[in-house]
Scaffold this motif. Structure first.
Motif, PDB file in Angstrom:
ATOM      1  N   VAL A   1      15.985  66.970  72.076  1.00 53.65           N
ATOM      2  CA  VAL A   1      16.735  67.523  70.956  1.00 53.65           C
ATOM      3  C   VAL A   1      16.784  69.040  71.107  1.00 53.65           C
ATOM      4  CG1 VAL A   1      14.769  67.671  69.360  1.00 53.65           C
ATOM      5  CG2 VAL A   1      17.078  67.473  68.455  1.00 53.65           C
ATOM      6  N   ILE A   2      17.964  69.608  70.956  1.00 55.42           N
ATOM      7  CA  ILE A   2      18.111  71.057  71.012  1.00 55.42           C
ATOM      8  C   ILE A   2      17.706  71.614  69.652  1.00 55.42           C
ATOM      9  CG2 ILE A   2      19.783  72.940  71.170  1.00 55.42           C
ATOM     10  CD1 ILE A   2      21.255  71.299  73.260  1.00 55.42           C
TER      11      ILE A   2
ATOM     12  N   ASP B   1      17.098  65.187  59.412  1.00 59.84           N
ATOM     13  CA  ASP B   1      18.501  64.750  59.445  1.00 59.84           C
ATOM     14  C   ASP B   1      19.328  65.626  60.377  1.00 59.84           C
ATOM     15  OD1 ASP B   1      18.001  62.697  57.652  1.00 59.84           O
ATOM     16  OD2 ASP B   1      18.635  63.870  55.905  1.00 59.84           O
ATOM     17  N   GLU B   2      19.091  66.932  60.330  1.00 59.59           N
ATOM     18  CA  GLU B   2      19.821  67.845  61.210  1.00 59.59           C
ATOM     19  C   GLU B   2      19.466  67.581  62.669  1.00 59.59           C
ATOM     20  OE1 GLU B   2      22.350  70.616  62.711  1.00 59.59           O
ATOM     21  OE2 GLU B   2      22.296  69.870  60.657  1.00 59.59           O
ATOM     22  N   LEU B   3      18.207  67.378  62.955  1.00 58.38           N
ATOM     23  CA  LEU B   3      17.781  67.121  64.330  1.00 58.38           C
ATOM     24  C   LEU B   3      18.280  65.766  64.826  1.00 58.38           C
ATOM     25  CD1 LEU B   3      14.197  68.627  64.164  1.00 58.38           C
ATOM     26  CD2 LEU B   3      16.202  69.602  65.301  1.00 58.38           C
ATOM     27  N   VAL B   4      18.342  64.768  63.949  1.00 59.56           N
ATOM     28  CA  VAL B   4      18.878  63.455  64.335  1.00 59.56           C
ATOM     29  C   VAL B   4      20.323  63.605  64.809  1.00 59.56           C
ATOM     30  CG1 VAL B   4      19.632  61.212  63.411  1.00 59.56           C
ATOM     31  CG2 VAL B   4      17.311  62.029  62.965  1.00 59.56           C
ATOM     32  N   ARG B   5      21.072  64.511  64.181  1.00 59.96           N
ATOM     33  CA  ARG B   5      22.472  64.740  64.590  1.00 59.96           C
ATOM     34  C   ARG B   5      22.569  65.302  66.003  1.00 59.96           C
ATOM     35  NH1 ARG B   5      25.070  68.703  60.974  1.00 59.96           N
ATOM     36  NH2 ARG B   5      26.913  68.195  62.156  1.00 59.96           N
TER      37      ARG B   5
ATOM     38  N   PRO C   1      13.036  59.514  60.260  1.00 69.33           N
ATOM     39  CA  PRO C   1      13.533  58.148  60.411  1.00 69.33           C
ATOM     40  C   PRO C   1      13.531  57.745  61.878  1.00 69.33           C
ATOM     41  CG  PRO C   1      15.349  59.659  59.992  1.00 69.33           C
ATOM     42  CD  PRO C   1      14.076  60.454  59.892  1.00 69.33           C
ATOM     43  N   GLY C   2      12.910  56.647  62.182  1.00 64.31           N
ATOM     44  CA  GLY C   2      12.886  56.196  63.568  1.00 64.31           C
ATOM     45  C   GLY C   2      11.655  55.381  63.865  1.00 64.31           C
ATOM     46  N   ILE C   3      11.487  55.096  65.123  1.00 56.76           N
ATOM     47  CA  ILE C   3      10.413  54.235  65.605  1.00 56.76           C
ATOM     48  C   ILE C   3       9.459  55.061  66.446  1.00 56.76           C
ATOM     49  CG2 ILE C   3       9.901  52.238  67.071  1.00 56.76           C
ATOM     50  CD1 ILE C   3      12.773  51.271  66.458  1.00 56.76           C
TER      51      ILE C   3
ATOM     52  N   ILE D   1      12.165  64.636  68.199  1.00 56.60           N
ATOM     53  CA  ILE D   1      12.389  65.230  66.877  1.00 56.60           C
ATOM     54  C   ILE D   1      11.065  65.639  66.247  1.00 56.60           C
ATOM     55  CG2 ILE D   1      13.150  64.715  64.523  1.00 56.60           C
ATOM     56  CD1 ILE D   1      15.376  62.968  65.849  1.00 56.60           C
ATOM     57  N   VAL D   2      10.071  64.772  66.293  1.00 58.95           N
ATOM     58  CA  VAL D   2       8.748  65.090  65.724  1.00 58.95           C
ATOM     59  C   VAL D   2       8.157  66.308  66.434  1.00 58.95           C
ATOM     60  CG1 VAL D   2       6.381  64.264  65.447  1.00 58.95           C
ATOM     61  CG2 VAL D   2       8.299  62.761  64.888  1.00 58.95           C
TER      62      VAL D   2
END
Length: 190
Positions: free
Chosen positions: A18-19, A29-33, A170-172, A181-182
């Motif tokens: 993730v950038i 949410d922003e990082l998920v995008r 949100p995720g596994i 993301i984490v």
């Protein structure tokens, strides 16, 4: 990354990235995008590897069913495609890359730091693929651009445990995209 071993040459089965700006405070949410996730076809990962490690396979069997299923469920890519896409995600910008990776988002910079937990593991295992004669993708990082999430965690929260933030993402767990993301949120919090 997620792999089926812990040594160079082990099969890499998912890649996540993730950038992010380390000095920002992005929401999950922003990082998920912005997340990059590629699941490599296990047969192809095996073809480019030196084999599965029994301890790692046992570890996977001890994980939650959703984490195990995430390794093999959904769209898969060849190792060549996945590693080429990672190279493009990190460095290509403009209309093509923005359409491919960043729908409705513009002006992302090229990556200049590569964070991993830990580079001695992730970058080393991926190095095998970038050096493999059947993979033509170019490694997107230089040795001096790799940074350790684990080191920053130890500096920010020397006692670990309760003082370190726990992020609701949100995720596994043990999904490479979720883990990226984490880790990005950890660096931003630190």
């Amino acid at each position: 990354i997620e792999s089926l071993g812990t040594i160079m040459g082990s099969p890499v089965v998912t890649i996540g990235a993730v950038i992010f700006d380390p000095y920002a405070s992005d929401s999950s949410d922003e990082l998920v995008r912005r997340v990059f996730r590629r699941r490599i076809d296990i047969s192809d990962a095996m073809r480019h590897s030196s084999g599965i490690d029994g301890k790692t396979l046992r570890w996977w069997f001890e994980q939650k069913d959703e984490a195990i299923k995430a390794l093999v469920t959904g769209e898969t890519y060849s190792a060549q495609e996945a590693f080429k896409d990672l190279e493009m995600y990190c460095h290509e910008r403009g209309a093509f890359a923005n359409e491919l990776f960043f729908s409705n988002i513009t002006d992302f910079p090229r990556c200049n730091r590569f964070w991993a937990k830990d580079p001695d593991f992730d970058m080393r295992l991926m190095q095998h693929y970038y050096d493999h004669p059947n993979i033509t993708a170019k490694q997107p990082w230089d040795f001096w651009s790799c940074r350790s999430v684990r080191t920053v965690q130890d500096l920010a929260w020397p006692e670990g445990g309760l003082e370190q933030p726990d992020f609701e993402v949100p995720g596994i767990a043990h999904d490479a995209g979720w883990d990226a993301i984490v880790q990005a949120m950890t660096i931003q919090a630190a």
